[in-house]
Motif scaffolding. Structure first.
Motif, mmCIF file in Angstrom:
data_model
loop_
_atom_site.group_PDB
_atom_site.id
_atom_site.type_symbol
_atom_site.label_atom_id
_atom_site.label_comp_id
_atom_site.label_asym_id
_atom_site.label_seq_id
_atom_site.Cartn_x
_atom_site.Cartn_y
_atom_site.Cartn_z
ATOM 1 N N ILE A 1 3.234 3.203 -14.024
ATOM 2 C CA ILE A 1 2.082 2.387 -14.422
ATOM 3 C C ILE A 1 2.270 0.919 -14.076
ATOM 4 C CG2 ILE A 1 2.783 1.806 -16.795
ATOM 5 C CD1 ILE A 1 -0.136 2.677 -17.576
ATOM 6 N N ASP A 2 3.523 0.459 -14.025
ATOM 7 C CA ASP A 2 3.755 -0.946 -13.662
ATOM 8 C C ASP A 2 3.224 -1.232 -12.265
ATOM 9 O OD1 ASP A 2 5.636 0.719 -12.564
ATOM 10 O OD2 ASP A 2 7.383 -0.463 -13.171
ATOM 11 N N ARG A 3 3.526 -0.341 -11.312
ATOM 12 C CA ARG A 3 3.057 -0.539 -9.935
ATOM 13 C C ARG A 3 1.561 -0.292 -9.797
ATOM 14 N NH1 ARG A 3 7.438 3.529 -8.220
ATOM 15 N NH2 ARG A 3 7.466 3.663 -10.497
ATOM 16 N N LEU A 4 1.041 0.678 -10.545
ATOM 17 C CA LEU A 4 -0.400 0.944 -10.490
ATOM 18 C C LEU A 4 -1.193 -0.258 -11.010
ATOM 19 C CD1 LEU A 4 -0.409 4.643 -11.771
ATOM 20 C CD2 LEU A 4 -0.750 3.857 -9.425
ATOM 21 N N LEU A 5 -0.722 -0.879 -12.089
ATOM 22 C CA LEU A 5 -1.407 -2.050 -12.634
ATOM 23 C C LEU A 5 -1.278 -3.251 -11.701
ATOM 24 C CD1 LEU A 5 -0.446 -1.769 -16.418
ATOM 25 C CD2 LEU A 5 -2.707 -1.451 -15.409
ATOM 26 N N LEU A 6 -0.084 -3.431 -11.114
ATOM 27 C CA LEU A 6 0.091 -4.528 -10.159
ATOM 28 C C LEU A 6 -0.807 -4.344 -8.946
ATOM 29 C CD1 LEU A 6 3.945 -5.231 -10.124
ATOM 30 C CD2 LEU A 6 2.140 -6.839 -10.764
ATOM 31 N N THR B 1 6.360 -10.909 -12.951
ATOM 32 C CA THR B 1 7.488 -10.807 -13.883
ATOM 33 C C THR B 1 7.110 -9.994 -15.118
ATOM 34 O OG1 THR B 1 8.306 -12.955 -13.138
ATOM 35 C CG2 THR B 1 9.182 -12.118 -15.212
ATOM 36 N N GLY B 2 5.846 -10.069 -15.506
ATOM 37 C CA GLY B 2 5.384 -9.325 -16.679
ATOM 38 C C GLY B 2 5.525 -7.829 -16.532
ATOM 39 N N ALA B 3 5.438 -7.332 -15.295
ATOM 40 C CA ALA B 3 5.608 -5.889 -15.083
ATOM 41 C C ALA B 3 7.031 -5.465 -15.438
ATOM 42 C CB ALA B 3 5.294 -5.526 -13.635
ATOM 43 N N GLY B 4 8.015 -6.297 -15.096
ATOM 44 C CA GLY B 4 9.399 -6.005 -15.455
ATOM 45 C C GLY B 4 9.627 -6.091 -16.951
ATOM 46 N N VAL B 5 9.018 -7.094 -17.613
ATOM 47 C CA VAL B 5 9.134 -7.222 -19.062
ATOM 48 C C VAL B 5 8.532 -6.003 -19.750
ATOM 49 C CG1 VAL B 5 8.434 -8.587 -21.074
ATOM 50 C CG2 VAL B 5 9.125 -9.739 -18.966
ATOM 51 N N LEU C 1 2.905 -6.822 -5.396
ATOM 52 C CA LEU C 1 3.345 -5.432 -5.499
ATOM 53 C C LEU C 1 4.519 -5.169 -4.563
ATOM 54 C CD1 LEU C 1 3.010 -2.587 -6.617
ATOM 55 C CD2 LEU C 1 1.231 -2.178 -4.896
ATOM 56 N N ALA C 2 4.459 -5.738 -3.357
ATOM 57 C CA ALA C 2 5.571 -5.583 -2.423
ATOM 58 C C ALA C 2 6.839 -6.238 -2.976
ATOM 59 C CB ALA C 2 5.210 -6.201 -1.071
ATOM 60 N N MET C 3 6.689 -7.405 -3.601
ATOM 61 C CA MET C 3 7.827 -8.094 -4.210
ATOM 62 C C MET C 3 8.443 -7.235 -5.313
ATOM 63 S SD MET C 3 9.310 -11.208 -3.949
ATOM 64 C CE MET C 3 8.013 -12.299 -3.376
ATOM 65 N N TYR C 4 7.590 -6.667 -6.140
ATOM 66 C CA TYR C 4 8.065 -5.837 -7.248
ATOM 67 C C TYR C 4 8.729 -4.564 -6.724
ATOM 68 C CZ TYR C 4 8.015 -3.485 -11.788
ATOM 69 O OH TYR C 4 8.376 -2.839 -12.943
ATOM 70 N N THR D 1 0.833 -1.210 0.000
ATOM 71 C CA THR D 1 0.000 0.000 0.000
ATOM 72 C C THR D 1 0.861 1.251 0.000
ATOM 73 O OG1 THR D 1 -1.717 -1.180 1.243
ATOM 74 C CG2 THR D 1 -1.833 1.231 1.233
ATOM 75 N N LEU D 2 1.969 1.231 0.752
ATOM 76 C CA LEU D 2 2.901 2.360 0.763
ATOM 77 C C LEU D 2 3.448 2.618 -0.636
ATOM 78 C CD1 LEU D 2 4.658 4.479 2.219
ATOM 79 C CD2 LEU D 2 6.315 2.648 2.673
ATOM 80 N N SER D 3 3.812 1.551 -1.346
ATOM 81 C CA SER D 3 4.315 1.698 -2.709
ATOM 82 C C SER D 3 3.263 2.328 -3.611
ATOM 83 C CB SER D 3 4.738 0.336 -3.257
ATOM 84 O OG SER D 3 5.132 0.439 -4.616
ATOM 85 N N LEU D 4 2.005 1.903 -3.456
ATOM 86 C CA LEU D 4 0.920 2.455 -4.267
ATOM 87 C C LEU D 4 0.705 3.935 -3.961
ATOM 88 C CD1 LEU D 4 -1.175 1.603 -6.380
ATOM 89 C CD2 LEU D 4 -2.760 1.112 -4.496
ATOM 90 N N ILE D 5 0.785 4.308 -2.684
ATOM 91 C CA ILE D 5 0.620 5.710 -2.297
ATOM 92 C C ILE D 5 1.754 6.569 -2.849
ATOM 93 C CG2 ILE D 5 0.740 7.281 -0.304
ATOM 94 C CD1 ILE D 5 -0.927 5.251 1.245
#
Length: 413
Positions: A230-235, A380-384, A244-247, A41-45
């Motif tokens: 956008i990668d984190r927002l989509l995750l 992994t798709g977010a990184g790709v 999301l925490a892993m990413y 949640t912190l990452s999303l904020i």
């Protein structure tokens, strides 16, 4: 080379690097003490804050940077006042819209009212700080900028750690630290700057010019922030908060490349503008451009070498599988660093509408690519998606910049 690297730019680069190092070093501590849900949640904020800041600033920092040196002392005070007024007005409109959206669409379980009010306070304070930072950079006050950039971030980190150790390891601990950092930054703004008290009608010409200038820039900036986030927002929307925490952990080394390229841009862009203006220096531009691209590629390689030691020394066992993601993210951010080499030519020709069109189009493409990759490959798709989109972005900007008249003239010389 001596003309390229000046002490004030080195200090600005150092300030940005230290500013980025503080949250980077804080990640292992937060990931150890916070739950994956709160950490995600912190990452999303934090991603949402980065998306909102350009809308709140509304190009005031860019208008300030381009107009400041052309004015006398009194005119500069009026300019700073006008830019801060525009930022505050724009921020208030965004905050009202956010408040309406919060009470219409977000439940207390998704984001509590307490955390929401802290969140909008952080957004407002950081938008004011963005204008102040532009003022310090353009006036060459590098020592003040170093203090202004590092001291609040350090205070916020210390306060966050203290709250986590002595009170609670929940999300609010880090939010309160960010809020305290913003308050200190604004207090430093009030302490360092002097503002001109003028009537509202006297601000109208500067406000009109700032809005006109900022329209194209804010579209480019906002789309750029969305592109990076956008990668984190989509995750956060289509995957679990644990993913999301892993990413987010994997992202940290990629963010080092982001900071390196941003700090590099603070030095490179003024050098390009000065070289294009002084025809006698144009012959050196091709050589320096080659060095710049090579330096970014080398930096990406060095950061990639740090992945295994970083995960072995600092990252909890639960996150070790994210190491492979880091290589993809670093590759994407390295490509985006190359974009920074060529974008000043577009700015020099004042083709900001073209730049906004490119950024918005590629942001939409990035969203589609990242969404498709996340559906196919999960986290992994977010990184790709980040890697593919970064390479395409750099390529399109290079193809656009190579046809700019200023670059053709410089390379002919």
């Amino acid at each position: 080379m001596r003309n390229f690297v000046r002490n004030k730019y080195v200090l600005i680069w150092l300030a940005n690097m230290l500013f980025a190092a503080i949250p980077f070093l804080l990640v292992p501590f937060l990931s150890h003490h916070m739950s994956k849900e709160d950490f995600g949640t912190l990452s999303l904020i934090e991603s949402s804050i980065q998306v909102l800041i350009p809308l709140m600033v509304f190009g005031s920092d860019g208008y300030l940077s381009t107009s400041f040196l052309n004015l006398e002392e009194e005119g500069r005070k009026r300019l700073v006042t006008a830019c801060l007024f525009l930022t505050i007005l724009s921020s208030m409109l965004v905050i009202v819209a956010l408040t309406i959206l919060k009470f219409l669409f977000l439940s207390e379980a998704t984001l509590s009212s307490q955390n929401f009010y802290i969140f909008i306070g952080i957004c407002f304070l950081q938008s004011v700080s963005a204008v102040a930072g532009a003022r310090l950079i353009i006036s060459g006050e590098s020592h003040q900028y170093l203090l202004f950039r590092v001291a609040p971030a350090l205070l916020g980190a210390i306060l966050s750690c203290t709250i986590i150790v002595l009170w609670t390891p929940m999300l609010i601990a880090r939010l309160l630290g960010l809020l305290a950092a913003g308050v200190l930054a604004v207090l430093l703004v009030i302490r360092v700057f002097s503002f001109e008290r003028i009537k509202l009608q006297d601000l109208k010409p500067a406000l009109k010019s700032a809005v006109t200038f900022g329209a194209g820039v804010v579209v480019h900036s906002w789309a750029g922030i969305v592109f990076f986030s956008i990668d984190r927002l989509l995750l956060g929307t289509f995957a679990s908060r644990s993913d999301l925490a892993m990413y987010t952990v994997a992202l940290q080394l990629g963010l080092i490349m982001s900071v390196l390229q941003s700090s590099f841009s603070q030095i490179w862009s003024p050098y390009v503008f000065r070289t294009l203006s002084e025809r006698s220096l144009s012959a050196s531009l091709m050589r320096m451009e080659f060095y710049a691209v090579g330096g970014i590629l080398l930096a990406g390689f060095i950061v990639a070498l740090a992945v295994k030691p970083y995960f072995w020394l600092f990252v909890p066992k639960d996150y070790q599988s994210a190491a492979g993601l880091s290589y993809l993210i670093i590759g994407g951010y390295t490509a985006l660093g190359i974009y920074k080499v060529f974008v000043p030519y577009i700015y020099f020709e004042k083709r900001t509408k073209l730049l906004a069109t490119i950024t918005v189009s590629l942001c939409a493409i990035n969203g589609v690519v990242s969404f498709s990759c996340i559906k196919l490959f999960g986290v992994t798709g977010a990184g790709v998606g980040t890697l593919i989109s970064g390479v395409v972005f750099a390529g399109v900007v290079y193809l656009s910049a190579r046809n700019m008249p200023c670059r053709k003239r410089a390379f002919i010389c």
